[in-house]
Design a protein around this motif. Structure first.
Motif, mmCIF file in Angstrom:
data_model
loop_
_atom_site.group_PDB
_atom_site.id
_atom_site.type_symbol
_atom_site.label_atom_id
_atom_site.label_comp_id
_atom_site.label_asym_id
_atom_site.label_seq_id
_atom_site.Cartn_x
_atom_site.Cartn_y
_atom_site.Cartn_z
ATOM 1 N N SER A 150 28.340 -14.926 -12.846
ATOM 2 C CA SER A 150 28.232 -13.653 -12.156
ATOM 3 C C SER A 150 27.510 -13.181 -11.038
ATOM 4 C CB SER A 150 27.056 -13.979 -14.016
ATOM 5 O OG SER A 150 25.651 -14.782 -12.988
ATOM 6 N N VAL A 151 27.525 -12.055 -11.099
ATOM 7 C CA VAL A 151 26.840 -10.869 -10.175
ATOM 8 C C VAL A 151 25.393 -10.525 -11.125
ATOM 9 C CG1 VAL A 151 28.657 -10.759 -9.403
ATOM 10 C CG2 VAL A 151 27.876 -8.514 -11.004
ATOM 11 N N SER A 152 24.321 -9.914 -10.274
ATOM 12 C CA SER A 152 23.089 -9.577 -10.423
ATOM 13 C C SER A 152 22.740 -8.435 -10.384
ATOM 14 C CB SER A 152 22.231 -10.286 -10.566
ATOM 15 O OG SER A 152 21.578 -10.756 -9.390
ATOM 16 N N ASP A 153 22.414 -7.558 -9.385
ATOM 17 C CA ASP A 153 21.907 -6.488 -8.401
ATOM 18 C C ASP A 153 22.415 -6.961 -6.840
ATOM 19 O OD1 ASP A 153 19.670 -8.924 -8.361
ATOM 20 O OD2 ASP A 153 18.460 -7.902 -8.874
ATOM 21 N N VAL A 154 21.777 -5.288 -6.364
ATOM 22 C CA VAL A 154 22.442 -5.811 -5.123
ATOM 23 C C VAL A 154 20.415 -5.448 -4.166
ATOM 24 C CG1 VAL A 154 22.542 -4.395 -3.511
ATOM 25 C CG2 VAL A 154 23.977 -3.616 -5.586
ATOM 26 N N ILE A 155 20.111 -5.965 -3.400
ATOM 27 C CA ILE A 155 19.235 -6.415 -2.691
ATOM 28 C C ILE A 155 18.727 -6.136 -1.637
ATOM 29 C CG2 ILE A 155 17.223 -8.306 -2.661
ATOM 30 C CD1 ILE A 155 17.721 -9.552 -4.864
ATOM 31 N N THR A 156 18.268 -5.373 -1.545
ATOM 32 C CA THR A 156 18.050 -5.245 0.565
ATOM 33 C C THR A 156 16.676 -6.078 1.202
ATOM 34 O OG1 THR A 156 18.153 -3.130 -0.205
ATOM 35 C CG2 THR A 156 17.138 -3.000 2.123
ATOM 36 N N LEU A 157 17.195 -6.859 1.656
ATOM 37 C CA LEU A 157 16.231 -7.613 2.365
ATOM 38 C C LEU A 157 15.633 -6.969 3.813
ATOM 39 C CD1 LEU A 157 17.318 -10.546 1.601
ATOM 40 C CD2 LEU A 157 15.909 -9.991 0.389
ATOM 41 N N THR A 158 14.701 -7.065 4.644
ATOM 42 C CA THR A 158 14.185 -6.682 5.687
ATOM 43 C C THR A 158 14.733 -8.082 6.870
ATOM 44 O OG1 THR A 158 11.974 -7.497 5.034
ATOM 45 C CG2 THR A 158 12.557 -4.793 5.334
ATOM 46 N N ALA A 159 15.099 -8.043 8.089
ATOM 47 C CA ALA A 159 14.851 -9.157 8.461
ATOM 48 C C ALA A 159 13.582 -10.406 8.023
ATOM 49 C CB ALA A 159 14.760 -9.185 10.159
ATOM 50 N N GLY A 160 12.241 -9.847 8.319
ATOM 51 C CA GLY A 160 11.198 -10.911 8.176
ATOM 52 C C GLY A 160 11.834 -11.471 6.642
ATOM 53 N N GLN A 161 11.962 -10.896 5.547
ATOM 54 C CA GLN A 161 12.488 -11.710 4.186
ATOM 55 C C GLN A 161 13.488 -12.647 4.682
ATOM 56 O OE1 GLN A 161 13.110 -7.867 2.495
ATOM 57 N NE2 GLN A 161 11.619 -8.546 1.286
ATOM 58 N N VAL A 162 14.392 -12.442 6.160
ATOM 59 C CA VAL A 162 15.046 -13.693 5.902
ATOM 60 C C VAL A 162 14.393 -14.782 6.962
ATOM 61 C CG1 VAL A 162 17.540 -14.625 6.737
ATOM 62 C CG2 VAL A 162 17.139 -11.884 5.573
ATOM 63 N N LYS A 163 14.534 -15.756 5.860
ATOM 64 C CA LYS A 163 14.221 -17.066 6.719
ATOM 65 C C LYS A 163 15.170 -17.655 7.165
ATOM 66 C CE LYS A 163 10.068 -16.230 5.648
ATOM 67 N NZ LYS A 163 9.597 -15.214 5.485
ATOM 68 N N PRO A 164 15.052 -18.670 8.185
ATOM 69 C CA PRO A 164 16.338 -19.872 8.524
ATOM 70 C C PRO A 164 16.418 -21.689 7.769
ATOM 71 C CG PRO A 164 14.717 -20.257 10.073
ATOM 72 C CD PRO A 164 14.445 -18.742 8.919
ATOM 73 N N VAL A 165 17.626 -21.113 8.005
ATOM 74 C CA VAL A 165 17.608 -23.138 6.647
ATOM 75 C C VAL A 165 16.980 -23.659 7.251
ATOM 76 C CG1 VAL A 165 19.296 -24.088 5.404
ATOM 77 C CG2 VAL A 165 20.351 -22.109 6.093
ATOM 78 N N PRO A 166 16.617 -24.591 6.568
ATOM 79 C CA PRO A 166 16.325 -25.953 7.160
ATOM 80 C C PRO A 166 16.536 -26.983 7.281
ATOM 81 C CG PRO A 166 15.012 -25.993 4.450
ATOM 82 C CD PRO A 166 15.822 -24.790 5.268
ATOM 83 N N ASP A 167 16.357 -27.858 8.774
ATOM 84 C CA ASP A 167 17.518 -28.480 9.057
ATOM 85 C C ASP A 167 17.183 -29.881 8.770
ATOM 86 O OD1 ASP A 167 19.483 -30.168 10.369
ATOM 87 O OD2 ASP A 167 17.972 -30.199 11.621
ATOM 88 N N THR A 168 18.035 -30.605 6.877
ATOM 89 C CA THR A 168 17.398 -31.621 6.564
ATOM 90 C C THR A 168 18.153 -32.967 6.960
ATOM 91 O OG1 THR A 168 20.096 -31.435 5.572
ATOM 92 C CG2 THR A 168 18.784 -30.041 4.460
#
Length: 161
Positions: free
Chosen positions: A101-119
């Motif tokens: 499904s699709v829900s909505d369109v979200i605006t993300l600033t650079a500060g809201q994007v976190k790197p993926v932790p290395d598992t």
């Protein structure tokens, strides 16, 4: 007339289309999205990888359709009234992507994007840009261009030919 460039990320943020696969929520760059369609019957192609559901005729253009639940190994897909096909333009190639499904369109600033932790688990997350966080939501942000390895793109070119 106001001609604001869409790729200006100097504080305005980047827009992502939020979609679900199983229990997880993902995000994809809205600028790659051409349209969203209801799920429809596809024409299967013999010997294609399982995640390539087949092809559809989109206004005279034959485009390959991928099932992301199969691609990401998220269990057996269920097709219902919420299932949609996101039509994407990836580097000039048109592809369809089946999602739950699709829900909505979200605006993300650079500060809201976190790197993926290395598992350390050894599995590849090359196609993940990062994790977008908005309030209690977390979106797995997917780079569709990176996800389609050149071999897969070459294969889809053959299918569409």
């Amino acid at each position: 007339m106001n001609h604001t460039p869409h790729n200006d990320t100097g504080g305005a943020g980047q827009e992502f289309l939020a979609f679900t696969l199983g229990a997880e929520e993902y995000g994809i760059d809205i600028l790659k999205v051409q349209e969203i369609r209801g799920h429809e019957k596809v024409t299967r192609i013999a010997n294609a990888p399982e995640f390539i559901k087949g092809v559809i005729n989109l206004r005279g253009i034959i485009i390959p359709v991928l099932d992301m639940r199969i691609k990401f190994q998220l269990g057996t897909p269920v097709y219902d009234q919420f299932t949609v096909v996101i039509i994407l333009n990836v580097g000039g190639r048109i592809i369809g992507m089946v999602v739950d499904s699709v829900s909505d369109v979200i605006t993300l600033t650079a500060g809201q994007v976190k790197p993926v932790p290395d598992t350390g688990a050894g599995f590849s997350v090359d196609h993940v840009i990062g994790l977008g966080t908005v309030d209690e939501r977390m979106l797995i942000l997917v780079d569709i261009g990176r996800m389609m390895s050149s071999a897969e793109m070459g294969l889809m070119e053959q299918l569409a030919a």
